[in-house]
Design a protein around this motif. Structure first.
Motif, short mmCIF file in Angstrom:
data_model
loop_
_atom_site.label_atom_id
_atom_site.label_comp_id
_atom_site.label_asym_id
_atom_site.label_seq_id
_atom_site.Cartn_x
_atom_site.Cartn_y
_atom_site.Cartn_z
N GLU A 64 0.83 -1.46 -0.18
CA GLU A 64 -0.05 -0.05 0.07
C GLU A 64 1.02 1.37 -0.13
O GLU A 64 0.56 2.39 -0.50
N ALA A 65 1.94 1.39 0.62
CA ALA A 65 2.89 2.51 0.87
C ALA A 65 3.39 2.85 -0.56
O ALA A 65 3.43 3.92 -1.04
N VAL A 66 3.86 1.79 -1.19
CA VAL A 66 4.53 1.87 -2.41
C VAL A 66 3.47 2.22 -3.47
O VAL A 66 3.77 3.20 -4.37
N VAL A 67 2.42 1.62 -3.40
CA VAL A 67 1.20 2.19 -4.36
C VAL A 67 0.80 3.74 -4.23
O VAL A 67 0.95 4.35 -5.25
N VAL A 68 0.50 3.93 -3.04
CA VAL A 68 0.43 5.34 -2.76
C VAL A 68 1.41 6.09 -3.36
O VAL A 68 0.88 7.46 -3.99
N ASP A 69 2.66 5.80 -2.74
CA ASP A 69 3.71 6.80 -3.46
C ASP A 69 3.72 6.89 -5.05
O ASP A 69 3.82 7.83 -5.73
N TYR A 70 3.51 5.80 -5.72
CA TYR A 70 3.56 5.79 -7.13
C TYR A 70 2.51 6.51 -7.94
O TYR A 70 2.78 7.15 -8.65
N PHE A 71 1.13 6.45 -7.12
CA PHE A 71 0.12 7.32 -7.63
C PHE A 71 0.41 8.79 -7.49
O PHE A 71 -0.04 9.58 -8.38
N VAL A 72 0.85 8.96 -6.23
CA VAL A 72 1.16 10.55 -6.08
C VAL A 72 2.15 11.08 -7.00
O VAL A 72 2.14 12.16 -7.48
N ILE A 73 3.15 10.36 -7.27
CA ILE A 73 4.29 10.81 -7.77
C ILE A 73 4.15 10.80 -9.39
O ILE A 73 4.15 11.82 -9.95
N THR A 74 3.53 9.75 -9.99
CA THR A 74 3.02 9.82 -11.40
C THR A 74 1.67 10.84 -11.62
O THR A 74 1.80 11.27 -12.51
N GLY A 75 0.98 10.91 -10.52
CA GLY A 75 0.09 11.99 -10.56
C GLY A 75 0.50 13.36 -10.81
O GLY A 75 -0.23 14.43 -11.34
N MET A 76 1.65 13.66 -10.46
CA MET A 76 2.27 14.97 -10.45
C MET A 76 2.80 15.00 -11.96
O MET A 76 3.81 16.12 -12.29
N GLY A 77 2.98 13.98 -12.89
CA GLY A 77 3.68 13.94 -13.89
C GLY A 77 5.04 13.66 -13.86
O GLY A 77 5.71 13.83 -14.96
N ILE A 78 5.42 12.89 -12.83
CA ILE A 78 6.91 12.58 -12.98
C ILE A 78 6.89 11.03 -12.90
O ILE A 78 6.28 10.37 -12.27
N ASP A 79 8.07 10.74 -13.59
CA ASP A 79 8.39 9.27 -13.59
C ASP A 79 8.52 8.69 -12.13
O ASP A 79 9.57 9.35 -11.26
N PHE A 80 8.18 7.50 -11.69
CA PHE A 80 8.20 7.16 -10.34
C PHE A 80 9.57 7.00 -9.98
O PHE A 80 10.07 7.44 -8.92
N PHE A 81 10.60 6.42 -10.88
CA PHE A 81 11.90 6.01 -10.62
C PHE A 81 12.92 7.29 -10.53
O PHE A 81 14.03 7.34 -10.38
N SER A 82 12.31 8.39 -11.11
CA SER A 82 13.03 9.51 -11.41
C SER A 82 12.93 10.47 -10.06
O SER A 82 13.52 11.54 -10.04
N HIS A 83 11.83 9.99 -9.17
CA HIS A 83 11.56 11.15 -8.16
C HIS A 83 12.95 11.10 -7.26
O HIS A 83 13.67 10.10 -6.86
N TYR A 84 12.72 12.54 -6.52
CA TYR A 84 13.90 12.77 -5.47
C TYR A 84 13.94 11.36 -4.54
O TYR A 84 15.05 11.29 -4.04
N CYS A 85 12.79 11.27 -4.24
CA CYS A 85 12.91 10.26 -2.82
C CYS A 85 12.92 8.82 -3.29
O CYS A 85 12.99 8.08 -2.48
N VAL A 86 12.98 8.48 -4.50
CA VAL A 86 12.83 6.99 -4.91
C VAL A 86 14.33 6.91 -5.55
O VAL A 86 14.91 7.33 -6.59
N SER A 87 15.09 6.00 -4.71
CA SER A 87 16.40 5.80 -4.91
C SER A 87 16.51 4.22 -4.63
O SER A 87 15.72 3.55 -4.16
N ALA A 88 17.91 3.95 -4.71
CA ALA A 88 18.06 2.31 -4.08
C ALA A 88 17.74 2.32 -2.68
O ALA A 88 17.41 1.34 -2.07
N GLY A 89 17.91 3.67 -2.02
CA GLY A 89 17.64 3.51 -0.44
C GLY A 89 16.22 3.39 -0.28
O GLY A 89 15.67 3.10 0.77
N TYR A 90 15.29 3.71 -1.33
CA TYR A 90 13.85 3.56 -1.09
C TYR A 90 13.59 2.30 -0.56
O TYR A 90 12.46 2.20 0.07
N TRP A 91 14.09 1.18 -1.02
CA TRP A 91 13.76 -0.09 -0.77
C TRP A 91 14.01 -0.56 0.44
O TRP A 91 13.67 -1.55 0.91
N PHE A 92 15.02 0.38 1.25
CA PHE A 92 15.39 -0.07 2.62
C PHE A 92 14.11 0.43 3.39
O PHE A 92 14.25 0.13 4.70
#
Length: 201
Positions: A64-92
């Motif tokens: 749920e946490a990932v899905v919410v982040d995905y829809f919020v980020i892509t809803g702003m017109g930004i590629d999910f994996f290009s967002h500031y907060c999404v990095s290798a560290g995100y999976w931690f």
């Protein structure tokens, strides 16, 4: 207080809804405003109330946490994996949130009912688990994210740790505190109903 499967599902649904509503709000505003992100508190409370259900409840909350982040980020017109907060560290966030779940689960196992000793254990469990969560989430972002400019240093990391430390801890403590109040009320009401039924017999 007996925990039936129906009650577990109800608690899960309520916690999932709380996280969805506040995580969307927080992700959009990027600040601790009227509805601060309840995610940390949700995972701690879920560990406490849903202990024994980690095999299905924890993965669903993580998803749920990932899905919410995905829809919020892509809803702003930004590629999910290009967002500031999404990095290798995100999976931690998985072990970070897992530490909160384990803290709540540990408390559920060792608590002694509505006593001061339980309150003391709750404070210890919350402090240890949220500090571990903060260390993992902040550290993984600082050391692994390309958004953090080089050169990196332990001094700069410790400074970054201090910048966000209290807001995260205070917000988590607020939601856990509200959950504790609801728990006390539910246990007290359950005992009152049980006593009333015994008196009628």
């Amino acid at each position: 207080m007996a925990m039936t499967q129906t009650r577990r599902l109800g608690i899960f649904a309520a916690l999932a809804l709380l996280m969805a509503l506040t995580r969307v709000h927080h992700s959009i505003l990027h600040h601790f405003d009227a509805l601060p992100d309840a995610s940390w508190g949700v995972f701690f409370l879920a560990g406490f109330w849903l202990r024994g259900s980690a095999r299905w409840a924890f993965p669903l909350l993580m998803a749920e946490a990932v899905v919410v982040d995905y829809f919020v980020i892509t809803g702003m017109g930004i590629d999910f994996f290009s967002h500031y907060c999404v990095s290798a560290g995100y999976w931690f966030l998985i072990p970070a949130y897992g530490s909160l779940w384990l803290g709540g689960s540990w408390l559920a196992k060792h608590q002694a009912g509505l006593r001061l000793s339980t309150l003391a254990l709750a404070v210890v469990a919350l402090l240890v688990s949220e500090n571990l969560c903060y260390l993992i989430s902040n550290g993984s972002f600082y050391w692994l994210s390309s958004s953090v400019p080089s050169p990196r240093s332990f001094g700069a990391w410790f400074e970054n740790l201090g910048d966000w430390y209290l807001p995260f801890l205070q917000t988590t403590a607020l939601y856990v505190g509200l959950g504790a109040v609801l728990h006390v009320l539910a246990v007290t009401m359950s005992r009152a109903v049980k006593r009333s039924g015994q008196m009628q017999h």
